[in-house]
Design an enzyme around this catalytic site. Structure first.
Site, PDB file in Angstrom:
ATOM      1  N   CYS A   1      70.110  -3.021  61.595  1.00 43.08           N
ATOM      2  CA  CYS A   1      70.154  -3.881  62.562  1.00 43.08           C
ATOM      3  C   CYS A   1      71.596  -4.167  63.319  1.00 43.08           C
ATOM      4  O   CYS A   1      72.582  -3.998  62.375  1.00 43.08           O
ATOM      5  CB  CYS A   1      69.475  -5.039  62.127  1.00 43.08           C
ATOM      6  SG  CYS A   1      70.204  -5.861  60.498  1.00 43.08           S
TER       7      CYS A   1
ATOM      8  N   ASN B   1      67.805  -4.110  54.711  1.00 44.26           N
ATOM      9  CA  ASN B   1      67.909  -3.382  56.085  1.00 44.26           C
ATOM     10  C   ASN B   1      69.042  -3.445  56.899  1.00 44.26           C
ATOM     11  O   ASN B   1      69.332  -4.559  57.685  1.00 44.26           O
ATOM     12  CB  ASN B   1      66.654  -4.111  56.834  1.00 44.26           C
ATOM     13  CG  ASN B   1      66.278  -3.204  58.044  1.00 44.26           C
ATOM     14  OD1 ASN B   1      66.983  -2.163  58.534  1.00 44.26           O
ATOM     15  ND2 ASN B   1      65.286  -3.785  59.057  1.00 44.26           N
TER      16      ASN B   1
ATOM     17  N   GLY C   1      56.663   8.976  59.243  1.00 45.57           N
ATOM     18  CA  GLY C   1      55.754   9.823  59.743  1.00 45.57           C
ATOM     19  C   GLY C   1      54.596  10.362  58.661  1.00 45.57           C
ATOM     20  O   GLY C   1      53.979  11.383  59.133  1.00 45.57           O
TER      21      GLY C   1
ATOM     22  N   GLY D   1      62.311  -6.443  67.275  1.00 51.08           N
ATOM     23  CA  GLY D   1      63.218  -7.324  67.371  1.00 51.08           C
ATOM     24  C   GLY D   1      63.365  -8.435  65.970  1.00 51.08           C
ATOM     25  O   GLY D   1      63.685  -9.544  66.319  1.00 51.08           O
TER      26      GLY D   1
HETATM   27  C1  SIN Z   1      61.979  -4.504  64.279  1.00 51.81           C
HETATM   28  O1  SIN Z   1      61.504  -5.454  63.884  1.00 51.81           O
HETATM   29  O2  SIN Z   1      62.412  -4.630  65.598  1.00 51.81           O
HETATM   30  C2  SIN Z   1      62.233  -3.324  63.497  1.00 51.81           C
HETATM   31  C3  SIN Z   1      63.377  -3.397  62.531  1.00 51.81           C
HETATM   32  C4  SIN Z   1      63.697  -2.129  62.043  1.00 51.81           C
HETATM   33  O3  SIN Z   1      63.184  -0.973  62.575  1.00 51.81           O
HETATM   34  O4  SIN Z   1      64.225  -2.091  61.156  1.00 51.81           O
END
Ligand code: SIN
Length: 333
Positions: free
Chosen positions: A156, A153, A273, A98
């Site tokens: 989200c 990113n 992976g 998160g």
């Molecule tokens: C996370 O912090 O939940 C992961 C965020 C992501 O996968 O970009």
């Protein structure tokens, strides 16, 4: 803990070991680039898997990595989703962190300063709750020294649009990138991190290219769920989580291959992976210019260095003398 609190994550900086130059691959030129960013090595860390690089310094010389890609940073401190946040799956890991983090100001003071002082090639990953927050982050970072590239990113949720993930819609993905591009006056490249949870990843790649990215990072995790049958409830506190690890590698290789086929000039940082140099070479042959090493680092923190060495050996076995000659080698020419 409220969403505005975050634990003090201060970890003492350790003295870096002597500079480590890969020997197995010494006859192979492993240098590469992502747009204008020259990389001395083809392996970077993957965002979220090595924090801001400091913890890795006890396992190798972080300066010799292609780059450290930092955990996505948001504008404000954030404690993340409820626990449990991780579950093991066959050949993979499900996480629901998160976007926990200290917020941009603490990141600059504690994390980026350490990376910059130690001469680490740093790709800063940013995440926002809405388009404006991405723009504010780009604006805050644009004049900060020591940022080799920005990874946006977009995987989200957009809190202003029913929680729809930016990267799952070409218009919202483009909207974030247009805003970041407008604010980001630095010459360092912008990479958009793409999600595999889409019908057509090429369409998303095309939309972020038109919006102004210099490259893409791909792939982020796949959305998944594990059910705890003792409680008859989802295992993770956040219910769903992102699947990573070897289980997703064929999906990632396919996505890199498709995007490289459609946009052969677009620099790709490939991930998903990768555990060995053999795995990494699959991504390079599919069209990635460099790779990020993620989930394997939790069990093998030296993996980013090891995999660079192994990649050199895999290239040598196949008669390559330069990594760049192998980029996209699996495509018809
Ligand atoms: C996370 O912090 O939940 C992961 C965020 C992501 O996968 O970009």
């Amino acid at each position: 803990m409220s969403d505005l609190e975050t634990p003090d994550q201060e970890i003492p900086a350790r003295k870096m070991p002597a500079r480590k130059i890969p020997d197995v691959s010494s006859s192979i030129d492993l240098t590469t680039s992502l747009g204008s960013l020259q990389l001395q090595a083809p392996t970077a860390t993957a965002s979220g898997c090595a924090a801001a690089g400091r913890e890795l310094a006890q396992f190798g010389d972080v300066r010799t990595l292609g780059a450290v890609v930092t955990k996505s940073i948001m504008k404000n401190p954030r404690s993340g989703r409820p626990t449990p946040r991780m579950a093991e799956t066959p050949s993979g890991m499900l996480n629901s962190i998160g976007l926990q983090g200290p917020g941009i100001e603490a990141f600059l003071e504690k994390d980026l300063s350490w990376l910059t002082e130690n001469g680490v090639t740093t790709i800063v990953s940013i995440a926002g709750n809405n388009v404006d927050e991405f723009g504010e982050l780009a604006n805050r970072l644009k004049d900060v020294p020591g940022i080799a590239a920005l990874e946006v990113n977009i995987s989200c949720p957009n809190v202003e649009s029913r929680g729809q993930v930016f990267a799952c819609n070409p218009f919202s993905a483009a909207s974030v990138i247009e805003t970041v591009r407008r604010e980001w006056t630095s010459s360092a490249p912008i990479l958009a991190k793409l999600s595999p949870d889409v019908t057509d990843i090429v369409e998303i790649a095309q939309s972020v290219v038109e919006a102004g990215v210099d490259g893409v990072s791909m792939i982020n995790t796949l959305l998944g769920m594990v059910i705890d049958l003792d409680r008859m409830k989802p295992m993770l506190g956040g219910r769903t989580g992102g699947l990573s690890g070897p289980a997703i590698r064929p999906v990632a290789v396919r996505a890199v291959y498709q995007v490289h086929a459609a946009l052969p000039q677009l620099p790709i940082l490939g991930m998903g992976g990768i555990r060995t140099g053999h795995d990494a070479l699959e991504f390079i042959a599919a069209g990635a210019s460099a790779v990020s090493i993620g989930t394997v680092v939790f069990g093998d923190p030296g993996a980013p260095w090891r995999i660079a060495d192994e990649l050199g050996a895999e290239l040598a076995k196949r008669g390559f003398t330069k990594l760049t000659d192998a980029i996209g080698a699996a495509h018809e020419r």
